[in-house]
Design an enzyme around this catalytic site. Sequence first.
Site, PDB file in Angstrom:
ATOM      1  N   HIS B  72      92.710  12.225 -22.810  1.00  0.00           N
ATOM      2  CA  HIS B  72      92.568  11.763 -21.408  1.00  0.00           C
ATOM      3  C   HIS B  72      93.700  12.226 -20.788  1.00  0.00           C
ATOM      4  O   HIS B  72      95.010  11.861 -20.972  1.00  0.00           O
ATOM      5  CB  HIS B  72      92.225  10.115 -21.275  1.00  0.00           C
ATOM      6  N   HIS B  97      89.123  12.443 -10.119  1.00  0.00           N
ATOM      7  CA  HIS B  97      87.999  12.643 -11.188  1.00  0.00           C
ATOM      8  C   HIS B  97      86.739  13.003 -10.313  1.00  0.00           C
ATOM      9  O   HIS B  97      85.910  13.527 -10.938  1.00  0.00           O
ATOM     10  CB  HIS B  97      87.719  11.032 -11.520  1.00  0.00           C
ATOM     11  N   ARG B 171     104.371  11.981  -1.810  1.00  0.00           N
ATOM     12  CA  ARG B 171     103.769  12.112  -3.214  1.00  0.00           C
ATOM     13  C   ARG B 171     103.543  10.724  -3.788  1.00  0.00           C
ATOM     14  O   ARG B 171     104.464  10.016  -3.877  1.00  0.00           O
ATOM     15  CB  ARG B 171     104.702  12.856  -4.172  1.00  0.00           C
ATOM     16  N   CYS B 218     109.293  17.219  -5.525  1.00  0.00           N
ATOM     17  CA  CYS B 218     108.195  17.001  -6.610  1.00  0.00           C
ATOM     18  C   CYS B 218     108.205  18.133  -7.826  1.00  0.00           C
ATOM     19  O   CYS B 218     108.809  18.950  -7.409  1.00  0.00           O
ATOM     20  CB  CYS B 218     106.846  16.998  -5.989  1.00  0.00           C
ATOM     21  N   TYR B 354     105.406  14.384 -16.184  1.00  0.00           N
ATOM     22  CA  TYR B 354     106.786  14.932 -15.881  1.00  0.00           C
ATOM     23  C   TYR B 354     107.666  15.383 -17.005  1.00  0.00           C
ATOM     24  O   TYR B 354     108.902  14.785 -17.116  1.00  0.00           O
ATOM     25  CB  TYR B 354     107.364  13.746 -14.846  1.00  0.00           C
TER      26      TYR B 354
END
Lengths: 499, 499
Positions: B72, B97, B171, B218, B354
């Site tokens: 996942h 999703h 974000r 980001c 990240y």
Amino acid sequence: MLAPPLRQQSLGAGRVSQPPCRRRTPNPNPATQESPHIYTREEVRSHSSPETRIWVTLGCEVFDVTEFVDLHPGGPSKLMLAAGGPLEPFWALYAVHNQPHVREMLAQYKIGELSPEDKAPSTLKTSDPYIDDPVRHPALKVNSQRPFNAEPPPELLTENYITPNPIFFTRNHLPVPNLDPETYRLHVVGPPGGQSLCLSLDDLYKFPKHEITVTLQCAGNRRSEMTQFKEVRGLEWNIGAISTARWAGARLCDVLAKAGHQLCETEAHVCFEGLDSDPTGTAYGASIPLARAMDPEAEVLLAYEMNGQPLPRDHGFPVRVVVPGVVGARHVKWLGKVSVEPEESYSHWQRRDYKGFSPSVDWDTVDFDSAPSIQELPVQSAITEPKDGETVQSGEVTIKGYAWSGGGRAVVRVDVSLDGGLTWHVAELDGEEQRPRKAWAWRLWQLQAPVPAGRKELNIVCKAVDDSYNVQPDTVAPIWNLRGVLSNAWHHVHVHVAP
Amino acid sequence: MLAPPLRQQSLGAGRVSQPPCRRRTPNPNPATQESPHIYTREEVRSHSSPETRIWVTLGCEVFDVTEFVDLHPGGPSKLMLAAGGPLEPFWALYAVHNQPHVREMLAQYKIGELSPEDKAPSTLKTSDPYIDDPVRHPALKVNSQRPFNAEPPPELLTENYITPNPIFFTRNHLPVPNLDPETYRLHVVGPPGGQSLCLSLDDLYKFPKHEITVTLQCAGNRRSEMTQFKEVRGLEWNIGAISTARWAGARLCDVLAKAGHQLCETEAHVCFEGLDSDPTGTAYGASIPLARAMDPEAEVLLAYEMNGQPLPRDHGFPVRVVVPGVVGARHVKWLGKVSVEPEESYSHWQRRDYKGFSPSVDWDTVDFDSAPSIQELPVQSAITEPKDGETVQSGEVTIKGYAWSGGGRAVVRVDVSLDGGLTWHVAELDGEEQRPRKAWAWRLWQLQAPVPAGRKELNIVCKAVDDSYNVQPDTVAPIWNLRGVLSNAWHHVHVHVAP
């Protein structure tokens, strides 16, 4: 106008040994094809400033270099040292001048020859200033004898995590001074109203001894790869202008504090002067920001030990600066003087060298004040095994190398490719795990990878990543610069696969 | 074995609207082509651990996702939240999703359908957790509505050195909490034996107010360029996931000191928890090294002002962390809790997201523990004008953009090419001159260059250099990574030249 008979005579003499005072290289300026003007040394001496024009001599030839002074790669001030006199004493010091292209460049500026009575060698005695340089290890690959610049061969470079002193790369700018440890003194200039220090070696030993493993790298490491793309001015370093040692000494912050220095609000710089100097007494010099010098975490050393031994003469005996994470040029050797100044060092090597420029900048357009002096270096890696052109066995190949980054940034990954960068393997990092923010030393790495069946050649590539996730650029052309510094593109090694 | 008549029937029904509880996408598993197994919600509920196998439902369908849990993308723990029950409440939160390829992936794990009496919608009420999100500026280019992620268009991005609050890139990882400034409290856990603090906004205002200009970026900025090379998992950011603001607040080091924290010898971390949370109460979290948090020179803020205004709700009202020079993900918004821990935050976003990986690493081989969490970001630049595909006038072209580097490293040069990187111009740097070692904010830059005569198209490229002489990599493929972070290859813009 040309005088044809003379010219033919000149051309006809091309194949026989020329008298010492005849032009040795073709001269594009037709005017000088005629009978040369004759000058006395006295006349030459009177031309030593832009106002009177700037003349110099080499052998029996006289040159007007007024237009060249600002183009001089070593800086105008260095050439001006020879104004009105012979070049020989300076060329003896900077042997880089003894190359055909330098003589060709000079030939363009020829204006005449010395009078017969002045043709005797210059009265300025040119004893060899390098006569007292130490004996070096035969394994070193020498890029320049005077001053001495040499690197260990790749196959030895990563044999040990700590580079043995005798093969630690050597980057000298001047002759090696021969200093007496008994009489050696380090002069630390105090702040206004404070005390200056005059420290003997014994005085330095009394500061807390601090010991750290630090990798030093010359800004010109891997310059030869830049040269392959386009000519640069500088020594032809291969991948070995980098080495690692265990250094011990007093922390610079402790010594500066003892002299009464404090961190100040405005940007200040700590200037270092070496005890190596040119014939005029100009010493090697460089500087680092005061903020780095005063930061205990930056661990800047006045080092007196290298791998448990007193510093070798080539590496700064008895005391050198070690600035972890920073370009080698700031690690001033044979340290004589430390002072805190409002500006960077005025040394040629701080202001007119060791800076990076755009590939579009050439010697006609360069503005040295437009770029910052190199301090922290970017991420770097290279392959030390196998060697370029080698033949490796099919089956499996072992690839080894080093990786390092400036500013205390740790190397976190090395990617290796066998196909020029299309697909990648992650190498295994060896060597000492580094402390966060104080990763001063390199990581050695290796990879054992299967050789793809049927391949006759491998284009092996490595690239490293540091903990700020900085990466190396893919190719050298876009980072090419006129001095050939900061050469950190992917490193390639081409090998054959045994059938 | 296949039952041919049934299968044909199934295929025949392909073009008509399917009943809600029929498979919507082609299913590669022939077993499920037969009459579906029927399960009750009770049965599904009993399958909620690896031992009993892990089942979930979506609509009327039942899936055994035991083999998928470890794959996942959001981490096994997130999927386990839905074990034994419906996916809908979680998919409502993570709208990523709702894409065909996610449904296709899930379809492979279908094992049956819910019994008719259980086909009614789940009793678990799925109110929209995003219903209370603030209204946004229409100029923002939205990459995801739930959670809200959006960036300013390139043409607005560098119109101002300081990005106006309404178009500052956003974000969010979760719904925006609606916090009352009167009752807001920041919990600062004290050291063992020390005092914990419970700070109101007024308490925070009493610390010295510190104000700095900081660029946030980001980690996924410019991800869309990675996607063009090869698919990644993540939001499709263009070049706008970066913005600059003037932040004011209390310095984290002052607040930590007030709680009795000191710098310790061993590596420690300051963990931040947001007040935004998922349905199980798990908050957004991240951490930074204690050394950075405690360093006054690093200027880490608990910010309550953004460009002279209270923080907008999308940017962390009433308090967020600002960590200059560090990836946006550590600038935790809606800050609820600060603690000092021996380890990094255990948050999914610290440990399982990240991070950067080799291009050779895929979702089958990734080991998140093998890479450091992104903290300082590498050097970055992009072209904001002209836009890709635009037509520019012949004669002269004006090119604009931004450049920035992490860790307080100043941008010292931006090179711009009109021919894809063969030749380069040096751009003019605008924006505020940055302080040494504290260059937290971007430089805007521009170049006016003649369009070479006869050119019909320009391949405009930019690349920046920071004061550690780090450069951007030439191409994206060698820095591609499965999460699409750290996309800082040369930026290209292709334009047509008006005839």
